[in-house]
Design a protein around this motif. Structure first.
Motif, PDB file in Angstrom:
ATOM      1  N   UNK A 146       0.831  -1.211   0.000  1.00  0.00           N
ATOM      2  CA  UNK A 146       0.000   0.000   0.000  1.00  0.00           C
ATOM      3  C   UNK A 146       0.864   1.259   0.000  1.00  0.00           C
ATOM      4  N   UNK A 147       1.864   1.301   0.872  1.00  0.00           N
ATOM      5  CA  UNK A 147       2.662   2.525   1.045  1.00  0.00           C
ATOM      6  C   UNK A 147       3.469   2.843  -0.214  1.00  0.00           C
ATOM      7  N   UNK A 148       4.147   1.816  -0.763  1.00  0.00           N
ATOM      8  CA  UNK A 148       4.981   2.061  -1.949  1.00  0.00           C
ATOM      9  C   UNK A 148       4.150   2.555  -3.137  1.00  0.00           C
ATOM     10  N   UNK A 149       3.043   1.870  -3.487  1.00  0.00           N
ATOM     11  CA  UNK A 149       2.228   2.397  -4.591  1.00  0.00           C
ATOM     12  C   UNK A 149       1.672   3.792  -4.316  1.00  0.00           C
ATOM     13  N   UNK A 150       1.321   4.064  -3.046  1.00  0.00           N
ATOM     14  CA  UNK A 150       0.789   5.379  -2.707  1.00  0.00           C
ATOM     15  C   UNK A 150       1.829   6.462  -2.955  1.00  0.00           C
ATOM     16  N   UNK A 151       3.088   6.174  -2.593  1.00  0.00           N
ATOM     17  CA  UNK A 151       4.179   7.126  -2.845  1.00  0.00           C
ATOM     18  C   UNK A 151       4.381   7.325  -4.341  1.00  0.00           C
ATOM     19  N   UNK A 152       4.321   6.204  -5.086  1.00  0.00           N
ATOM     20  CA  UNK A 152       4.498   6.282  -6.545  1.00  0.00           C
ATOM     21  C   UNK A 152       3.384   7.113  -7.176  1.00  0.00           C
ATOM     22  N   UNK A 153       2.161   6.934  -6.692  1.00  0.00           N
ATOM     23  CA  UNK A 153       1.028   7.712  -7.222  1.00  0.00           C
ATOM     24  C   UNK A 153       1.226   9.197  -6.965  1.00  0.00           C
ATOM     25  N   UNK A 154       1.701   9.548  -5.763  1.00  0.00           N
ATOM     26  CA  UNK A 154       1.953  10.956  -5.448  1.00  0.00           C
ATOM     27  C   UNK A 154       3.041  11.537  -6.349  1.00  0.00           C
ATOM     28  N   UNK A 155       4.100  10.731  -6.582  1.00  0.00           N
ATOM     29  CA  UNK A 155       5.189  11.199  -7.441  1.00  0.00           C
ATOM     30  C   UNK A 155       4.733  11.343  -8.894  1.00  0.00           C
ATOM     31  N   UNK A 156       3.881  10.408  -9.337  1.00  0.00           N
ATOM     32  CA  UNK A 156       3.429  10.457 -10.732  1.00  0.00           C
ATOM     33  C   UNK A 156       2.539  11.662 -10.994  1.00  0.00           C
ATOM     34  N   UNK A 157       1.893  12.171  -9.933  1.00  0.00           N
ATOM     35  CA  UNK A 157       1.062  13.360 -10.097  1.00  0.00           C
ATOM     36  C   UNK A 157       1.913  14.597 -10.357  1.00  0.00           C
ATOM     37  N   UNK A 158       3.185  14.539  -9.967  1.00  0.00           N
ATOM     38  CA  UNK A 158       4.079  15.686 -10.133  1.00  0.00           C
ATOM     39  C   UNK A 158       5.093  15.497 -11.252  1.00  0.00           C
TER      40      UNK A 158
END
Length: 288
Positions: free
Chosen positions: A73-85
């Motif tokens: 959960x944590x790793x994909x969530x971080x990736x999603x936040x990074x992909x938004x930027x």
């Protein structure tokens, strides 16, 4: 101390993990199944697999399973936040669209790249009501697997803007419900109770017999009656307008035939053709 039966442990774990997985996926975002990226699809499968393994294996350490789920959960969530930027990260995790048709020409190399056959491309085009690749200006395979298509200009449906008609795109207003007038939507539609009663008289129905009545963006009233066996005539404003336009065009042709003045004849013929062109374009809009 009496231990908990395995079947009860499985039920409790299943309920707890169901809530956990649901909360995790809900937190990651709301998307339909067809809109999931490959990255998100893999996350869902792995989380479900971990939850299933913990559920049906009572001897499995639940703490280790929850730690594993937390990592996924944590790793994909971080990736999603990074992909938004970051556009670059977005291209890696979500991919990008692949052009299949450009300027009416099928790009065979891109089809092969995405493992698509000509038959599969034609099938997707048919679902867009396009049966000839020559009618397509541009087509791109989106990251969710759907095909976005731009038909050529002469193959696109006529719109009111093509006719130079400015029309509001406001939503229809429900002015009658369960045999009662809804005054606020009626006012929003710019109509009065007297107008509504007049329109109902034209249709030959009374307010008490109307289950649902709506006024569309063009100011026409449509009703649904309690008695499904009764047929309500369609609104006649647009058909009447079309009939008037045809009458005017016929009159112009008649004037051109009757006059002996050369300039007047040319003027009538010219405007007759112009009006006929407008009628041809407006027929699909004005016919019910």
């Amino acid at each position: 101390m009496e231990t908990m039966p395995d079947w009860l442990l499985v039920i409790l774990r299943a309920i707890g993990l169901l809530i956990t997985v649901f909360a995790i996926l809900k937190w990651l975002g709301k998307r339909q199944l067809s809109e999931l990226t490959l990255f998100e699809y893999i996350i869902g499968i792995v989380l479900g697999s971990i939850a299933a393994e913990i559920t049906i294996s009572p001897n499995q350490n639940m703490t280790n399973g929850l730690i594993g789920m937390a990592v996924w959960f944590i790793v994909p969530f971080i990736v999603i936040l990074l992909s938004m930027k970051s556009h670059a990260i977005r291209n890696i995790t979500q991919g990008k669209g692949t052009v299949f048709i450009k300027d009416g020409k099928v790009l065979e190399d891109n089809l092969k790249k995405e493992k698509y056959t000509a038959d599969e491309l034609l099938e997707k085009l048919r679902r867009k009501s396009l049966f000839n690749t020559a009618d397509v200006e541009f087509a791109v395979l989106e990251t969710d697997g759907s095909l976005s298509v731009l038909p050529k200009k002469d193959k696109q449906p006529i719109t009111l803007s093509d006719l130079g008609v400015k029309q509001s795109t406001k939503e229809p207003q429900t002015v009658l419900m369960d045999g009662e007038i809804l005054n606020e939507p009626l006012a929003t539609a710019g109509r009065s109770v007297a107008w509504l009663e007049t329109e109902l008289d034209k249709l030959g129905v009374s307010i008490e017999n109307v289950f649902l009545g709506q006024v569309d963006a063009m100011g026409q009233l449509t009703v649904d009656l309690y008695d499904d066996k009764l047929t309500v005539p369609s609104p006649q404003e647009k058909p009447l307008l079309l009939a008037e336009m045809k009458k005017c065009q016929a009159d112009l042709e008649l004037f051109a035939l009757q006059t002996d003045n050369t300039e007047a004849k040319k003027m009538f013929e010219k405007n007759s053709k112009r009006l006929q062109s407008v009628i041809d374009k407006a027929t699909s809009v004005l016919q019910n």
